[in-house]
Design a protein around this motif. Structure first.
Motif, PDB file in Angstrom:
ATOM      1  N   UNK A  38     -10.825  -2.919 -11.863  1.00 36.04           N
ATOM      2  CA  UNK A  38     -12.396  -2.614 -11.844  1.00 36.04           C
ATOM      3  C   UNK A  38     -12.887  -2.821 -10.349  1.00 36.04           C
ATOM      4  N   UNK A  39     -13.345  -1.931  -9.825  1.00 42.22           N
ATOM      5  CA  UNK A  39     -14.033  -2.099  -8.504  1.00 42.22           C
ATOM      6  C   UNK A  39     -15.468  -1.941  -8.789  1.00 42.22           C
ATOM      7  N   UNK A  40     -16.529  -2.580  -7.905  1.00 41.34           N
ATOM      8  CA  UNK A  40     -17.741  -2.379  -8.355  1.00 41.34           C
ATOM      9  C   UNK A  40     -18.122  -0.981  -8.315  1.00 41.34           C
ATOM     10  N   UNK A  41     -18.957  -0.843  -9.563  1.00 41.98           N
ATOM     11  CA  UNK A  41     -19.743   0.388  -9.829  1.00 41.98           C
ATOM     12  C   UNK A  41     -18.803   1.214 -10.445  1.00 41.98           C
ATOM     13  N   UNK A  42     -17.441   0.870 -10.782  1.00 44.96           N
ATOM     14  CA  UNK A  42     -16.592   1.649 -11.448  1.00 44.96           C
ATOM     15  C   UNK A  42     -16.077   1.334 -12.838  1.00 44.96           C
ATOM     16  N   UNK A  43     -15.618   2.237 -13.644  1.00 41.96           N
ATOM     17  CA  UNK A  43     -14.952   1.872 -14.830  1.00 41.96           C
ATOM     18  C   UNK A  43     -13.572   1.059 -14.583  1.00 41.96           C
ATOM     19  N   UNK A  44     -13.037   0.404 -15.681  1.00 39.76           N
ATOM     20  CA  UNK A  44     -11.902  -0.159 -15.522  1.00 39.76           C
ATOM     21  C   UNK A  44     -10.898   0.877 -15.766  1.00 39.76           C
ATOM     22  N   UNK A  45      -9.850   0.525 -14.645  1.00 36.80           N
ATOM     23  CA  UNK A  45      -8.722   1.506 -14.622  1.00 36.80           C
ATOM     24  C   UNK A  45      -7.503   0.979 -14.911  1.00 36.80           C
ATOM     25  N   UNK A  46      -6.700   1.636 -15.914  1.00 32.89           N
ATOM     26  CA  UNK A  46      -5.404   1.128 -16.179  1.00 32.89           C
ATOM     27  C   UNK A  46      -4.540   1.407 -14.876  1.00 32.89           C
ATOM     28  N   UNK A  47      -3.673   0.494 -14.288  1.00 43.22           N
ATOM     29  CA  UNK A  47      -2.962   0.614 -13.437  1.00 43.22           C
ATOM     30  C   UNK A  47      -1.355   1.020 -13.752  1.00 43.22           C
ATOM     31  N   UNK A  48      -1.044  -0.133 -14.645  1.00 44.30           N
ATOM     32  CA  UNK A  48       0.527  -0.121 -14.986  1.00 44.30           C
ATOM     33  C   UNK A  48       0.756  -0.830 -16.297  1.00 44.30           C
ATOM     34  N   UNK A  49       1.830  -0.373 -16.849  1.00 42.67           N
ATOM     35  CA  UNK A  49       2.320  -1.222 -18.224  1.00 42.67           C
ATOM     36  C   UNK A  49       3.619  -1.318 -18.319  1.00 42.67           C
ATOM     37  N   UNK A  50       4.054  -2.583 -18.677  1.00 43.35           N
ATOM     38  CA  UNK A  50       5.249  -2.569 -19.081  1.00 43.35           C
ATOM     39  C   UNK A  50       5.789  -2.941 -20.629  1.00 43.35           C
ATOM     40  N   UNK A  51       6.532  -2.382 -21.216  1.00 35.85           N
ATOM     41  CA  UNK A  51       6.518  -2.382 -22.723  1.00 35.85           C
ATOM     42  C   UNK A  51       7.628  -3.787 -23.146  1.00 35.85           C
ATOM     43  N   UNK A  52       7.172  -4.299 -24.218  1.00 35.09           N
ATOM     44  CA  UNK A  52       8.088  -5.264 -24.915  1.00 35.09           C
ATOM     45  C   UNK A  52       9.715  -4.732 -25.352  1.00 35.09           C
ATOM     46  N   UNK A  53       9.373  -3.781 -26.150  1.00 36.60           N
ATOM     47  CA  UNK A  53      10.616  -3.520 -26.761  1.00 36.60           C
ATOM     48  C   UNK A  53      11.841  -2.686 -25.768  1.00 36.60           C
ATOM     49  N   UNK A  54      11.577  -1.958 -24.628  1.00 34.40           N
ATOM     50  CA  UNK A  54      12.780  -1.717 -23.777  1.00 34.40           C
ATOM     51  C   UNK A  54      12.195  -1.963 -22.379  1.00 34.40           C
ATOM     52  N   UNK A  55      11.109  -2.538 -22.095  1.00 28.30           N
ATOM     53  CA  UNK A  55      10.811  -2.779 -20.682  1.00 28.30           C
ATOM     54  C   UNK A  55      10.506  -1.407 -19.800  1.00 28.30           C
ATOM     55  N   UNK A  56      10.169  -0.333 -20.266  1.00 24.61           N
ATOM     56  CA  UNK A  56       9.795   0.863 -19.764  1.00 24.61           C
ATOM     57  C   UNK A  56       8.380   0.569 -18.909  1.00 24.61           C
ATOM     58  N   UNK A  57       8.071   1.111 -18.150  1.00 24.56           N
ATOM     59  CA  UNK A  57       7.024   0.850 -17.024  1.00 24.56           C
ATOM     60  C   UNK A  57       6.387   2.512 -17.101  1.00 24.56           C
ATOM     61  N   UNK A  58       5.135   2.128 -16.590  1.00 25.76           N
ATOM     62  CA  UNK A  58       4.109   3.144 -16.627  1.00 25.76           C
ATOM     63  C   UNK A  58       3.040   2.846 -15.418  1.00 25.76           C
ATOM     64  N   UNK A  59       2.816   4.028 -14.648  1.00 27.02           N
ATOM     65  CA  UNK A  59       1.947   3.801 -13.587  1.00 27.02           C
ATOM     66  C   UNK A  59       0.726   4.947 -13.400  1.00 27.02           C
ATOM     67  N   UNK A  60      -0.341   4.333 -13.075  1.00 27.81           N
ATOM     68  CA  UNK A  60      -1.425   5.610 -12.825  1.00 27.81           C
ATOM     69  C   UNK A  60      -0.704   6.227 -11.450  1.00 27.81           C
ATOM     70  N   UNK A  61      -1.055   7.351 -11.324  1.00 23.42           N
ATOM     71  CA  UNK A  61      -0.518   8.287 -10.122  1.00 23.42           C
ATOM     72  C   UNK A  61      -1.007   7.705  -8.947  1.00 23.42           C
ATOM     73  N   UNK A  62      -1.999   7.127  -8.633  1.00 26.46           N
ATOM     74  CA  UNK A  62      -2.568   6.407  -7.409  1.00 26.46           C
ATOM     75  C   UNK A  62      -1.736   5.510  -6.833  1.00 26.46           C
ATOM     76  N   UNK A  63      -0.830   4.840  -7.728  1.00 28.49           N
ATOM     77  CA  UNK A  63      -0.072   3.558  -7.366  1.00 28.49           C
ATOM     78  C   UNK A  63       1.500   3.851  -7.332  1.00 28.49           C
ATOM     79  N   UNK A  64       1.844   4.885  -7.969  1.00 27.32           N
ATOM     80  CA  UNK A  64       3.299   5.340  -7.947  1.00 27.32           C
ATOM     81  C   UNK A  64       4.079   5.170  -6.705  1.00 27.32           C
ATOM     82  N   UNK A  65       5.080   4.700  -6.786  1.00 28.88           N
ATOM     83  CA  UNK A  65       5.816   4.476  -5.599  1.00 28.88           C
ATOM     84  C   UNK A  65       5.347   3.339  -4.608  1.00 28.88           C
TER      85      UNK A  65
END
Length: 124
Positions: A38-65
Motif C-alpha cells: 500500500x502506497x500513500x493515498x492508494x488502495x492496498x494491492x495484492x502483489x503475490x500469493x503462494x498456496x499451501x496445497x501445491x506451492x503454486x505462485x501468483x503475481x500481479x502483472x507489474x511485478x512478474x519477472x
C-alpha cells in the motif's frame, strides 16, 4: 500468535530486497500466504500469493519477472525476493494468510490474518 513482515528499507532503482514473513504461535503449512502493498493515498494491492496445497505462485502483472515468492516450512517463513526494483514499488508491504482455497487471490478480503508491514522505499 503473530505474523511479522521484515526486510524493508531504502534501495536504489534497479536494486534488490528480500522480505520475510515469519509466523509464530502457529504453522504456516496449512495456509496460503499473500504479499500486499500500500502506497500513500492508494488502495492496498495484492502483489503475490503462494498456496499451501501445491506451492503454486501468483503475481500481479507489474511485478512478474521481477519478484519471486517462496516458502520455507521448516523455518515457518515466506519470502518475497524483489529484483530490479522501481520507484513505483515504493510502499508498505504486508503479508497475510488465508485458507487453502480462494477465488481472488489479490482481494484482501480473502485474507483473515495480517502482520505489521515493512516499508520499502526505492529512490536514488
Amino acid at each position: 500468535v503473530q505474523l511479522q513482515a521484515s526486510g524493508g528499507g531504502l534501495v536504489q532503482p534497479g536494486g534488490s530486497l528480500r522480505l520475510s514473513c515469519a509466523a509464530s504461535g502457529f504453522s504456516l503449512d496449512n495456509y496460503g500466504v499473500g504479499w500486499f502493498r500500500q502506497a500513500p493515498g492508494k488502495e492496498r494491492e495484492g502483489v503475490s500469493l503462494i498456496t499451501s496445497y501445491d506451492g503454486s505462485t501468483y503475481y500481479v502483472d507489474s511485478v512478474k519477472g521481477r519478484f519471486t515468492i517462496s516458502r520455507d516450512n521448516a523455518k515457518n517463513t515466506v519470502y518475497l525476493l524483489m529484483d530490479t526494483l522501481k520507484p513505483e514499488d515504493t510502499a508498505t508491504y504486508y503479508c497475510a494468510t488465508r485458507g487453502p482455497y480462494g477465488r481472488s487471490w489479490w482481494d484482501p478480503r480473502e485474507y483473515n490474518f495480517w502482520g505489521r508491514g515493512t516499508l520499502v522505499t526505492v529512490s536514488s
